[in-house]
Design a protein around this motif. Structure first.
Motif, PDB file in Angstrom:
ATOM      1  N   ILE A   1      -0.269   9.077  15.696  1.00  0.00           N
ATOM      2  CA  ILE A   1      -0.759  10.257  15.539  1.00  0.00           C
ATOM      3  C   ILE A   1      -1.543  10.294  14.044  1.00  0.00           C
ATOM      4  N   GLY A   2      -0.859   9.812  13.071  1.00  0.00           N
ATOM      5  CA  GLY A   2      -1.532   9.727  11.880  1.00  0.00           C
ATOM      6  C   GLY A   2      -2.806   9.124  11.482  1.00  0.00           C
TER       7      GLY A   2
ATOM      8  N   ALA B   1      -7.295   9.330   4.194  1.00  0.00           N
ATOM      9  CA  ALA B   1      -6.915   9.414   2.873  1.00  0.00           C
ATOM     10  C   ALA B   1      -7.555   7.829   2.087  1.00  0.00           C
ATOM     11  N   MET B   2      -7.969   6.809   3.065  1.00  0.00           N
ATOM     12  CA  MET B   2      -8.543   5.627   2.447  1.00  0.00           C
ATOM     13  C   MET B   2     -10.048   5.949   2.436  1.00  0.00           C
ATOM     14  N   GLY B   3     -10.536   7.070   2.727  1.00  0.00           N
ATOM     15  CA  GLY B   3     -11.854   7.385   2.382  1.00  0.00           C
ATOM     16  C   GLY B   3     -12.918   6.903   3.513  1.00  0.00           C
TER      17      GLY B   3
ATOM     18  N   LEU C   1      -1.376   0.238  -1.742  1.00  0.00           N
ATOM     19  CA  LEU C   1      -1.796   1.272  -2.726  1.00  0.00           C
ATOM     20  C   LEU C   1      -3.264   1.239  -3.172  1.00  0.00           C
ATOM     21  N   ASP C   2      -3.609  -0.002  -3.328  1.00  0.00           N
ATOM     22  CA  ASP C   2      -5.107  -0.291  -3.495  1.00  0.00           C
ATOM     23  C   ASP C   2      -6.097   0.265  -2.174  1.00  0.00           C
ATOM     24  N   SER C   3      -5.514  -0.049  -0.996  1.00  0.00           N
ATOM     25  CA  SER C   3      -6.565   0.563  -0.054  1.00  0.00           C
ATOM     26  C   SER C   3      -6.599   2.083  -0.060  1.00  0.00           C
TER      27      SER C   3
END
Length: 523
Positions: A105-106, A113-115, A252-254
């Motif tokens: 779903i997300g 969010a990762m662009g 977090l880097d992603s």
């Protein structure tokens, strides 16, 4: 009887360590030909989603099975064990279903969010792997709780072989068929599902062949679901977090590196390519950690044996030995990689882009080895709160400062914040640890001796590499020969002076592979 069981456990731990070593080497090595085939942007696409797979893999391989095996081994009552497995299966099934549905779903939200919304198919592909997690974790945990390590070891190796084969086949086919990097990435991520199927098949075979024991219907006292869930979250959660530390930092880097590179002024294509360069550090760190963690984890059965026999002094001695071996060889590995970074980067990836960022990132080998050793001691003692708190604080540091550092120093900043986060984690663990663990790094001038051995080795290797590179001006393949010569001479230098300065005790040398022969030669 107890000695026989202990010998069986130690042999099983060796089999598991060997399988983990093979799997880690496969997991690190395949990225080199993969990056060479798909380039920096293709590598970026794969590495953006890889942490999601990495977290699931560590949950199903090392985190939850260890916790479940502990639950199984705590009781000898077969009815209790069966009921624990049943209740654990229900909890894990609910967890995996929630993760699967959440990723499906997300997927668009995560990709946004990762662009990069084109990452959605990769997230959809890796989500299916989580449906196998309950079976993989429970069956491995059951066999390990029975001190039968071969099913887990074979399933781990089979999973990595199949997954790596699918990834490399997808990369080769993508180049020939001129696929987009995102289509290639989706097929490469499907390797996680094929690998899970292979591992599940191996475990199902051993499960079918296990001895059947009839259990009388009795009133068995087992923990309530609420209490079992609390233990899953506290103990199992801590084990899973530390097992997936490196991929949590990558996750977090992603979310921050590529996005903040764009904010800093780079175009989309340039930001993706530079993130791909930064991602080269992960397989190098894995390779650097293989030896250090293998040496350390080989001593874990000795810690367990000392605790079971209530020999505190032996436990202290084994814990210090594990810390010394892990620290010494992680420093040597990091120093060598930093000194040879231009050559290693060019040999493996074809150019010297990102040398400084990768060199900074190599310092994480030392900190991760120390964190792993110290947290293993805490977990052996049943203490989970402090290591978990330290890990969470470190991740918060990474989350808060990573974007700012990337905007200011690009991928050099991302590497520096990774080192800062790991340093905070280790600092908290070391500060609150017992006195004998705090003193392990400085006792008998250990730290000064290590700095002398590794520091002179790093300088020597760097000078030798620069001299040979200037004199020979080698191409890419010939650079490999130069790197190999420098590794041999640097390793010999480190071992020679480690023996001359008595960096390690005789007992610690004997714990190493071929350590006895080495001592005889330098006696």
């Amino acid at each position: 009887m107890q000695n026989k069981q202990m010998k069986h456990m130690v042999n099983g731990a060796f089999i598991l360590s060997l399988a983990a070593f093979i799997a880690k080497v496969l997991s690190a090595v395949y990225r080199v030909p993969f990056q060479n085939l798909v380039g920096n942007t293709g590598f970026y696409v794969y590495q953006q989603i890889y942490p999601l797979y990495g977290i699931g893999m560590t949950f199903a391989l090392s985190g939850l099975p260890v916790f479940i095996s502990k639950l199984i081994a705590e009781q000898t009552d077969l009815g209790w064990q069966r009921e624990i497995l049943r209740r654990s299966a229900l909890l894990l099934a609910l967890l995996s279903a929630l993760v699967f549905i959440g990723l499906q779903i997300g997927a668009s939200w995560i990709a946004q969010a990762m662009g990069d919304l084109q990452l959605v198919p990769l997230i959809d592909a890796v989500a299916w792997m989580f449906l196998f997690m309950p079976w993989l974790a429970l069956s491995r945990g059951f066999f390990q709780g029975q001190f039968s390590m071969i099913p887990t070891a074979l399933s781990q190796v089979a999973e990595q072989i199949v997954r790596v084969a699918v990834i490399l086949i997808a990369a080769v086919w993508a180049v020939r068929a001129h696929w987009t990097v995102y289509k290639m990435g989706a097929w490469a991520m499907s390797g996680a599902v094929f690998g899970a199927v292979a591992a599940s098949s191996v475990l199902a075979y051993f499960w079918w062949r296990r001895p059947r024991v009839q259990v009388a219907v009795t009133q068995v006292s087992v923990p309530r679901y609420r209490d079992l869930l609390r233990r899953f979250l506290a103990e199992g959660g801590s084990l899973c977090l530390f097992a997936s530390l490196i991929v949590l930092l990558q996750l977090l880097d992603s979310f921050s590196v590529k996005n903040n590179l764009v904010v800093a002024g780079l175009g989309q294509a340039a930001a993706k390519s530079l993130k791909g360069v930064y991602d080269r550090g992960q397989p190098l760190v894995q390779l650097g950690l293989v030896l250090a963690t293998a040496l350390a984890t080989s001593l874990l059965p000795s810690l367990t044996r000392a605790l079971q026999r209530k020999r505190r002094n032996e436990f202290y001695r084994q814990a210090v030995m594990m810390i010394h071996l892990s620290f010494a060889f992680s420093v040597a590995a990091a120093g060598g990689l930093i000194a040879l970074m231009p050559g290693v980067n060019r040999l493996l990836f074809g150019n010297t882009e990102g040398d400084l960022a990768l060199a900074i990132y190599m310092l994480s080998i030392i900190l991760m080895a120390l964190i792993s050793s110290y947290s293993s001691v805490f977990q052996s003692l049943g203490e989970y709160r402090l290591p978990t708190l330290a890990l969470v604080v470190g991740l918060v540091v990474k989350l808060l400062f990573n974007g700012w550092a990337v905007r200011r120093w690009q991928i050099n900043g991302a590497s520096a914040i990774t080192i800062l986060a790991l340093a905070v984690m280790f600092g908290l663990i070391w500060w609150r640890s017992r006195s004998y663990l705090r003193q392990a790094l400085v006792r008998h001038f250990f730290l000064l001796k290590l700095v002398a051995c590794a520091g002179t080795m790093t300088v020597l290797v760097r000078l030798l590499f620069m001299l040979l590179s200037t004199w020979l001006q080698p191409g890419r393949l010939a650079t490999g020969g130069v790197v190999f010569v420098c590794i041999l001479l640097g390793g010999g230098w480190f071992l020679f002076w480690a023996r001359q300065l008595r960096l390690l005790t005789v007992r610690e040398w004997l714990a190493l592979p071929l350590g006895k022969k080495f001592l005889r030669r330098f006696k």
